[in-house]
Design an enzyme around this catalytic site. Structure first.
Site, short mmCIF file in Angstrom:
data_model
loop_
_atom_site.label_atom_id
_atom_site.label_comp_id
_atom_site.label_asym_id
_atom_site.label_seq_id
_atom_site.Cartn_x
_atom_site.Cartn_y
_atom_site.Cartn_z
N ASN A 23 -22.70 -87.38 25.87
CA ASN A 23 -21.99 -88.47 25.19
C ASN A 23 -21.38 -89.47 26.15
OD1 ASN A 23 -22.82 -87.32 22.87
ND2 ASN A 23 -20.87 -86.33 22.39
N CYS A 116 -26.86 -89.10 9.42
CA CYS A 116 -27.45 -88.03 10.24
C CYS A 116 -27.05 -86.72 9.58
CB CYS A 116 -26.93 -88.11 11.67
SG CYS A 116 -25.30 -87.40 11.84
N ARG A 121 -23.03 -92.07 8.50
CA ARG A 121 -22.38 -92.46 9.76
C ARG A 121 -22.07 -93.96 9.66
NH1 ARG A 121 -23.46 -88.46 13.69
NH2 ARG A 121 -22.07 -89.58 15.10
C1 EPZ Z 1 -19.21 -89.63 19.03
O1 EPZ Z 1 -19.79 -89.96 17.79
C2 EPZ Z 1 -20.06 -88.50 19.59
N1 EPZ Z 1 -21.43 -88.97 19.78
C3 EPZ Z 1 -20.04 -87.32 18.62
O2 EPZ Z 1 -20.78 -86.25 19.22
C4 EPZ Z 1 -18.59 -86.86 18.46
O3 EPZ Z 1 -18.54 -85.80 17.52
C5 EPZ Z 1 -17.75 -88.04 17.95
O4 EPZ Z 1 -17.87 -89.16 18.87
C6 EPZ Z 1 -16.28 -87.68 17.83
O5 EPZ Z 1 -15.81 -87.27 19.05
C7 EPZ Z 1 -21.72 -89.71 20.88
O6 EPZ Z 1 -20.86 -90.02 21.68
C8 EPZ Z 1 -23.14 -90.12 21.05
P1 EPZ Z 1 -16.80 -91.77 15.87
P2 EPZ Z 1 -19.35 -91.33 17.02
O7 EPZ Z 1 -17.24 -93.18 15.78
O8 EPZ Z 1 -19.12 -92.40 18.02
C9 EPZ Z 1 -16.05 -92.53 11.23
C10 EPZ Z 1 -22.46 -84.60 19.33
O9 EPZ Z 1 -22.63 -83.55 18.71
N2 EPZ Z 1 -16.46 -93.91 11.50
O10 EPZ Z 1 -15.56 -91.43 16.64
O11 EPZ Z 1 -20.31 -91.57 15.93
C11 EPZ Z 1 -17.25 -91.58 11.32
O12 EPZ Z 1 -17.93 -91.55 10.07
C12 EPZ Z 1 -22.01 -85.85 18.58
O13 EPZ Z 1 -22.59 -84.74 20.57
C13 EPZ Z 1 -16.30 -94.85 10.50
O14 EPZ Z 1 -15.84 -94.55 9.40
O15 EPZ Z 1 -17.96 -90.85 16.41
C14 EPZ Z 1 -16.62 -90.25 11.62
O16 EPZ Z 1 -16.14 -89.68 10.41
C15 EPZ Z 1 -21.85 -85.60 17.09
N3 EPZ Z 1 -16.69 -96.15 10.73
C16 EPZ Z 1 -15.42 -90.63 12.48
O17 EPZ Z 1 -15.19 -92.05 12.27
C17 EPZ Z 1 -17.21 -96.53 11.95
O18 EPZ Z 1 -17.53 -97.73 12.10
C18 EPZ Z 1 -15.67 -90.39 13.97
O19 EPZ Z 1 -16.70 -91.23 14.35
C19 EPZ Z 1 -17.37 -95.55 12.95
C20 EPZ Z 1 -16.98 -94.25 12.72
#
Ligand code: EPZ
Length: 417
Positions: A23, A116, A121
């Site tokens: 990540n 996903c 997402r």
């Molecule tokens: C990153 O995902 C990681 N992936 C995830 O790891 C990790 O679980 C996550 O951060 C939390 O730490 C990568 O870095 C490639 P978020 P990301 O945006 O960026 C909501 C793994 O297994 N949200 O912090 O997608 C979203 O739906 C992966 O290695 C919105 O609502 O995480 C989620 O509920 C899985 N609107 C929460 O925020 C948005 O525009 C966290 O999402 C963006 C996100």
């Protein structure tokens, strides 16, 4: 169908050298597009998600060469600004390329990333932040058509949720924008700091990464650089759980214990003996793991959602019941049915899962539902009595390099079929 076969209840003992953080590599590879030169990235893990990111870079015109764990990206002549559906669908987190492509090409056309295995997402936070930076975005027909002919302009952005991806996209869009951008309520994950370190080594001016307020002063251009990726803290958590459920002893080399404090304290509460010496973290497992009343996943520096799945497998064989409260992803508990096929006693209700510890799990035929769910199945299989076959391991290959070889070297009876 390819898969893993595991004969459980073999104590794990030995050393594991952690690979670079998946990540962290992904947003850094996006960042190489903003560098009008050569970026040499060391400690790059060999994972299918990294291969998918390399395909996107090459599609956009960058030259990429891999030598072992070093990727050399020459983005001097990047002309493209479109990421086709097939590449976007290969990896949902390709959305992190959006900010970088707009910064470099003053526009981008990406297909909207689907959901996903973890549920929808949404990217609303990414979109609203980029619009604040001066990007006009047409989201019709499942395509994000982004234009910014007058160039990006720095501004103040407040995230309603400390989204990791949105924070990364804003940083990548803002590094060469006109003026200064401030992100309030930014994500604080170590991978954000690693991205900032990479960009600053190329001449960017990103301050405050790792805190909830990040300030990016736009610079004219970024120049060639070299960077070593931080170790993968979720891979670390996974191996610690694997050793803990087998009553074994493990030393993680090249581990930043400060990235793992909630995981280490949970393992200590479960009865494990943890010793930290520089970049070595050693765990000695107890004969029987103890319950931990509540594990609550939170944005960093709270307990990481990605470690929740392998940790759930661990507590399924602890003494007593533990409760998981998942605050990040809707479908984090998809793997529970597969764990229960192995004799676990886990009941879920929305974002709460109660894990009633059992004395033994039993081997079964199970299938991965997602990356970290797959890691949970491996941990459970190592603890189980008898043979477990694990299918759909392509999920696991996204985030774990040499998992079978590393576990075999630790004494596990695991083979690929
Ligand atoms: C990153 O995902 C990681 N992936 C995830 O790891 C990790 O679980 C996550 O951060 C939390 O730490 C990568 O870095 C490639 P978020 P990301 O945006 O960026 C909501 C793994 O297994 N949200 O912090 O997608 C979203 O739906 C992966 O290695 C919105 O609502 O995480 C989620 O509920 C899985 N609107 C929460 O925020 C948005 O525009 C966290 O999402 C963006 C996100």
């Amino acid at each position: 169908m390819s898969g893993f076969a595991v004969v459980g209840q073999k104590k794990l003992n030995g050393f594991v050298n952690l690979h670079g953080a998946k990540n962290s590599v992904l947003p850094i590879l996006a960042g190489t597009l903003v560098v009008e030169g050569v970026s040499v990235i060391h400690n790059c893990p060999q994972l299918s998600d990294v291969e998918a990111a390399v395909k996107i870079l090459e599609h956009l015109g960058a030259q990429v060469e891999r030598k072992g764990h070093t990727l050399t990206v020459d983005a001097t002549y990047v002309e493209g600004c479109e990421i086709p559906d097939v590449l976007m669908r290969e990896m949902r987190s390709s959305i992190v390329f959006l900010g970088a492509v707009i910064a470099r090409r003053k526009g981008a056309v990406l297909s909207s990333p689907g959901g996903c295995e973890l549920g929808p997402r949404p990217i609303d936070l990414h979109i609203s932040a980029l619009k604040d930076l001066g990007v006009s975005i047409d989201e019709s027909g499942g395509v994000l058509d982004c234009r910014c002919f007058n160039g990006l302009k720095g501004t103040e952005i407040t995230l309603s949720f400390p989204s990791v991806g949105a924070t990364e996209n804003i940083i990548l869009a803002a590094v060469t924008a006109k003026g200064t951008t401030v992100i309030h309520n930014a994500a604080r994950e170590p991978e954000i700091s690693d991205l900032a370190d990479f960009l600053n080594s190329a001449g960017a001016n990103v301050q405050g990464a790792g805190s909830d307020r990040i300030e990016i002063k736009g610079v004219k251009a970024l120049f060639s650089t070299e960077h070593t990726v931080i170790p993968d803290r979720i891979e670390a958590a996974t191996y610690l759980c694997a050793a803990a459920v087998t009553g074994g002893k493990i030393t993680l080399q090249n581990c930043v214990s400060g990235h793992l404090t909630p995981v280490l304290s949970t393992l200590k509460s479960a009865g494990c003996n943890i010793m930290v010496h520089n970049r070595n973290v050693t765990l000695i497992a107890p004969a029987r793991l103890k319950r931990v009343p509540v594990i609550r996943t939170m944005p960093y520096p709270g307990f990481p959602t990605d470690a929740g799945s392998p940790m759930m497998a661990l507590f399924s064989v602890a003494e007593g019941s533990s409760m998981f409260i998942e605050n990040i992803f809707e479908n984090r508990f998809r793997i529970v049915d597969e764990l229960n096929r192995m004799g676990a006693k886990i009941t879920t209700n929305g974002r709460v899962a109660v894990v009633e510890g059992v004395y033994n799990l039993s081997g079964a035929n199970v299938e991965c539902t997602d990356l970290r769910g797959g890691a949970a199945l491996v941990v459970a299989a190592l603890a189980a009595k008898g043979v477990t076959t694990i299918g759909k391991i392509e999920h696991i290959n996204r985030g774990y390099e040499n998992l079978v070889e590393n576990l075999e070297a630790l004494g596990a009876d695991i083979t690929r079929f």
